[in-house]
Design a protein around this motif. Structure first.
Motif, mmCIF file in Angstrom:
data_model
loop_
_atom_site.group_PDB
_atom_site.id
_atom_site.type_symbol
_atom_site.label_atom_id
_atom_site.label_comp_id
_atom_site.label_asym_id
_atom_site.label_seq_id
_atom_site.Cartn_x
_atom_site.Cartn_y
_atom_site.Cartn_z
ATOM 1 N N HIS C 143 0.851 -1.179 0.000
ATOM 2 C CA HIS C 143 0.000 0.000 0.000
ATOM 3 C C HIS C 143 0.890 1.234 0.000
ATOM 4 O O HIS C 143 1.740 1.368 0.876
ATOM 5 C CB HIS C 143 -0.893 -0.023 1.233
ATOM 6 N N PRO C 144 0.707 2.152 -0.967
ATOM 7 C CA PRO C 144 1.636 3.295 -1.063
ATOM 8 C C PRO C 144 1.670 4.155 0.192
ATOM 9 O O PRO C 144 2.733 4.611 0.611
ATOM 10 C CB PRO C 144 1.089 4.095 -2.254
ATOM 11 N N VAL C 145 0.480 4.360 0.818
ATOM 12 C CA VAL C 145 0.462 5.253 1.980
ATOM 13 C C VAL C 145 1.258 4.642 3.122
ATOM 14 O O VAL C 145 2.045 5.326 3.792
ATOM 15 C CB VAL C 145 -0.996 5.533 2.410
ATOM 16 N N THR C 146 1.069 3.323 3.350
ATOM 17 C CA THR C 146 1.834 2.676 4.413
ATOM 18 C C THR C 146 3.313 2.707 4.109
ATOM 19 O O THR C 146 4.145 2.915 5.006
ATOM 20 C CB THR C 146 1.367 1.222 4.582
ATOM 21 N N ALA C 147 3.657 2.519 2.825
ATOM 22 C CA ALA C 147 5.072 2.553 2.468
ATOM 23 C C ALA C 147 5.674 3.904 2.811
ATOM 24 O O ALA C 147 6.769 3.989 3.372
ATOM 25 C CB ALA C 147 5.234 2.269 0.980
ATOM 26 N N VAL C 148 4.951 4.962 2.504
ATOM 27 C CA VAL C 148 5.481 6.291 2.796
ATOM 28 C C VAL C 148 5.570 6.499 4.302
ATOM 29 O O VAL C 148 6.580 6.963 4.831
ATOM 30 C CB VAL C 148 4.598 7.382 2.151
ATOM 31 N N LEU C 149 4.490 6.137 5.025
ATOM 32 C CA LEU C 149 4.448 6.446 6.448
ATOM 33 C C LEU C 149 5.455 5.654 7.250
ATOM 34 O O LEU C 149 6.026 6.162 8.208
ATOM 35 C CB LEU C 149 3.053 6.147 7.001
ATOM 36 N N LEU C 150 5.651 4.372 6.877
ATOM 37 C CA LEU C 150 6.457 3.527 7.743
ATOM 38 C C LEU C 150 7.786 3.146 7.155
ATOM 39 O O LEU C 150 8.550 2.450 7.796
ATOM 40 C CB LEU C 150 5.684 2.256 8.087
ATOM 41 N N ASN C 151 8.074 3.563 5.944
ATOM 42 C CA ASN C 151 9.376 3.230 5.389
ATOM 43 C C ASN C 151 10.082 4.473 4.865
ATOM 44 O O ASN C 151 11.096 4.901 5.411
ATOM 45 C CB ASN C 151 9.221 2.186 4.288
ATOM 46 N N ARG C 153 9.213 7.630 4.911
ATOM 47 C CA ARG C 153 9.246 8.751 5.841
ATOM 48 C C ARG C 153 9.021 8.238 7.253
ATOM 49 O O ARG C 153 8.283 8.841 8.042
ATOM 50 C CB ARG C 153 8.133 9.754 5.484
ATOM 51 N N ALA C 154 9.662 7.153 7.587
ATOM 52 C CA ALA C 154 9.438 6.563 8.905
ATOM 53 C C ALA C 154 9.856 7.522 10.008
ATOM 54 O O ALA C 154 9.348 7.468 11.121
ATOM 55 C CB ALA C 154 10.223 5.267 9.018
ATOM 56 N N TYR C 155 10.823 8.384 9.688
ATOM 57 C CA TYR C 155 11.294 9.366 10.661
ATOM 58 C C TYR C 155 10.135 10.199 11.192
ATOM 59 O O TYR C 155 10.017 10.466 12.388
ATOM 60 C CB TYR C 155 12.319 10.240 9.948
ATOM 61 N N ASP C 156 9.226 10.627 10.270
ATOM 62 C CA ASP C 156 8.087 11.435 10.699
ATOM 63 C C ASP C 156 7.206 10.663 11.657
ATOM 64 O O ASP C 156 6.759 11.194 12.680
ATOM 65 C CB ASP C 156 7.244 11.842 9.480
ATOM 66 N N THR C 157 6.933 9.387 11.331
ATOM 67 C CA THR C 157 6.058 8.601 12.195
ATOM 68 C C THR C 157 6.710 8.391 13.550
ATOM 69 O O THR C 157 6.034 8.433 14.580
ATOM 70 C CB THR C 157 5.746 7.264 11.525
ATOM 71 N N LEU C 158 8.011 8.169 13.557
ATOM 72 C CA LEU C 158 8.719 8.030 14.826
ATOM 73 C C LEU C 158 8.528 9.269 15.688
ATOM 74 O O LEU C 158 8.215 9.197 16.878
ATOM 75 C CB LEU C 158 10.209 7.797 14.538
ATOM 76 N N LEU C 159 8.692 10.428 15.072
ATOM 77 C CA LEU C 159 8.542 11.650 15.844
ATOM 78 C C LEU C 159 7.098 11.873 16.278
ATOM 79 O O LEU C 159 6.834 12.434 17.345
ATOM 80 C CB LEU C 159 9.030 12.846 15.025
ATOM 81 N N GLU C 160 6.134 11.436 15.436
ATOM 82 C CA GLU C 160 4.731 11.562 15.852
ATOM 83 C C GLU C 160 4.469 10.779 17.115
ATOM 84 O O GLU C 160 3.777 11.252 18.032
ATOM 85 C CB GLU C 160 3.816 11.041 14.738
ATOM 86 N N MET C 161 5.010 9.547 17.172
ATOM 87 C CA MET C 161 4.827 8.765 18.392
ATOM 88 C C MET C 161 5.470 9.478 19.573
ATOM 89 O O MET C 161 4.925 9.485 20.678
ATOM 90 C CB MET C 161 5.470 7.380 18.237
ATOM 91 N N GLY C 162 6.624 10.084 19.335
ATOM 92 C CA GLY C 162 7.275 10.816 20.405
ATOM 93 C C GLY C 162 6.437 11.982 20.877
ATOM 94 O O GLY C 162 6.339 12.259 22.077
ATOM 95 N N VAL C 163 5.773 12.657 19.930
ATOM 96 C CA VAL C 163 4.951 13.812 20.300
ATOM 97 C C VAL C 163 3.772 13.371 21.145
ATOM 98 O O VAL C 163 3.410 14.006 22.144
ATOM 99 C CB VAL C 163 4.485 14.544 19.024
#
Lengths: 100, 95, 328
Positions: C143-151, C153-163
């Motif tokens: 799935h393209p969206v999952t690929a972007v979110l978790l691979n 641009r995984a950095y963004d998702t990591l920081l979101e969890m931190g926030v």
């Protein structure tokens, strides 16, 4: 026009008065308990007729099941919320409107 | 057929707009929450119609999620406590 | 047919802007909260019209459901005097003219910018879609969206969890959680609803998590649904066992972020770039991260709604501790 398209069209059109009745009742009825009535009409038959109409257009039984589940959830939620709101309003001392 | 779905969706959106009148007028908080519950149901119907018009299964999943979550919001409202313990509940609130 | 789509979109647009105006201008906070819930609903509709079912899912789950509950609970903490904020008439000249002046300057400028941008809208740009699709095979998911979110641009998702974790720490530092819901006996109607809804919430959450690899779904939506389930359980009078409120709770809350950090550190050591998954492990890693993140997000959101830190739970077992707002 195929027969299932006709059925869908009829059912969808039939749902419209219930949604309209729900909104008009919400706006025009004199007190909380009457408005609860109006609300559940849209939940039950409004959404029900839409769901039934769309079931005739479904591509698979899986889709039919999903539509049915959505309707069931909204039904149960609407009924429970209406019951609880009415009960709480009665406990708080609100009395139903009467023609006086 | 698609015109039918879309036309219906437009009319349902209009009913949401009309229902906003109840949110604005009140008079009690419960009335406003009632209207929100109605919006949730209407939004489910609109989503199902849009999903059928665009032949998208994903949108029908969104409708399912909606159905699950409007209930939780409304139930939170009904069962919540407040500092004044609901004393202001049955009185018409300000504005 | 396109006229109908246009009519729908136009109506949606006007409603959104009108709603936003009304809710910002309302003096009664409760009215503003209900308008905000309605705004979230319409926004989810807007996302579906824009062809973004993932965002629509997230908006429905988090915006309409969780945020509405959060605001309602927060309102319950205010006294009745704070719930109305009537406006005060302007006194000085500056007060009287600053608002009209700003509006008179900003609105035409934004209008001009939007009108100029309208011309650009004629050409549809695919954006990054081709780049993402060409790299999809190496990303570990379909799935393209999952690929972007978790691979990608995984950095963004990591920081979101931190926030999220940081926000919870802030909430916990403010106050102790109080009972959120009424203690009186639960109506059997409510119990029936809970018996129907809770299993479905858990199942749909799991389904969303699993299908995030092929279709709209993913950790945030699944986590939001699970936290809605926790709230529903709390409404119906179930509560978290006392034993679980100490260390296990904190492990659960921080687990998503910490595990993600661990993966970043591991990939840093192994490949030299953080979050550069080894190609054969990418799919597995994404799945494990999503599973742990879902549990964490569910706990974080539910704890945020509880509104404060749990009381002292290290007391002796027979002394009732005031736990978080899950009906002690």
């Amino acid at each position: 026009m195929a027969i299932n398209d006709l059925i869908t069209g009829l059912l969808l059109l039939a749902s419209l008065p219930f949604f309209l009745a729900g909104t008009l009742g919400l706006l025009r009825f004199p007190d909380l308990f009457c408005r609860l009535h109006a609300l559940t009409k849209a939940d039950n038959l409004g959404l029900g007729l839409v769901v039934t109409g769309l079931m005739f257009q479904a591509d698979s039984w899986h889709q039919v099941a999903r539509l049915l589940l959505t309707w069931l959830l909204v039904l149960v939620a609407g009924a429970t919320v209406a019951h609880l709101i009415a009960r709480k309003a009665l406990e708080d001392g609100q009395r139903p409107w009467s023609r006086r | 057929m698609i015109e039918l779905y879309l036309g219906l969706a437009v009319i349902l959106l209009l009913t949401i707009g009309l229902g906003l009148g109840r949110v604005l007028r009140g008079p009690t908080a419960t009335d406003r929450m009632l209207a929100a519950q109605l919006f949730g149901t209407t939004a489910v119907a609109i989503l199902l119609l849009l999903g059928q018009a665009s032949a998208s299964h994903a949108i029908q999943n969104v409708a399912l999620i909606f159905a699950l979550l409007t209930a939780v919001s409304a139930l939170t409202f009904v069962r919540r406590t407040s500092i004044d313990n609901g004393a202001e509940e049955e009185q018409p609130d300000g504005d | 047919m396109t006229e109908l789509f246009l009519a729908f979109d136009l109506l949606l647009l006007i409603s959104l802007i009108g709603l936003a105006w009304l809710l910002l201008a309302s003096a009664d906070l409760f009215k503003a909260v209900v308008l905000f819930i309605a705004f979230g609903l319409l926004l989810a509709l807007a996302w579906t019209r824009l062809g973004a079912p993932d965002v629509a899912l997230a908006e429905a789950a988090i915006g309409a459901g969780i945020t509405g509950t959060l605001l309602l609970v927060g309102l319950g903490r205010l006294g009745s005097k704070e719930k109305c904020r009537p406006g005060r008439p302007p006194t000085t000249t500056m007060q009287r003219f600053s608002a009209p002046l700003l509006i008179g300057l900003i609105t035409p400028s934004i209008g001009m910018i939007l009108l100029l941008e309208l011309q650009q809208l004629q050409r549809a740009t695919p954006g990054q879609q081709e780049a993402v699709i060409s790299l999809l095979d190496s990303s570990g998911t379909e799935h393209p969206v999952t690929a972007v979110l978790l691979n990608f641009r995984a950095y963004d998702t990591l920081l979101e969890m931190g926030v999220l974790l940081l926000a919870l720490v802030a909430i916990w530092s403010l106050d102790q959680a109080r009972p959120l819901f009424r203690q009186d006996p639960v109506s059997p109607v409510l119990q029936g609803l809970t018996r129907l809804y809770l299993p479905i919430l858990i199942l749909v959450s799991g389904a969303l998590l699993w299908q995030g690899g092929q279709a709209p779904g993913g950790a945030f939506q699944a986590g939001a649904l699970l936290s809605a389930g926790i709230i529903l359980a709390a409404i119906s009078g179930r509560s978290l066992p006392l034993r679980g409120q100490g260390l296990p709770l904190r492990v659960l809350l921080a687990g998503g972020f910490l595990f993600f950090l661990l993966v970043a550190a591991g990939t840093l050591l192994r490949e030299g770039i953080p979050l550069q998954y080894p190609r054969e492990l990418a799919g597995t890693l994404i799945l494990i991260i999503e599973i742990i993140a879902t549990a964490s997000i569910a706990a974080l959101l539910a704890a945020a709604i509880a509104g404060g830190h749990p009381g002292e739970v290290l007391e002796s077992p027979d002394r009732p501790a005031s736990g978080p707002g899950r009906n002690p």
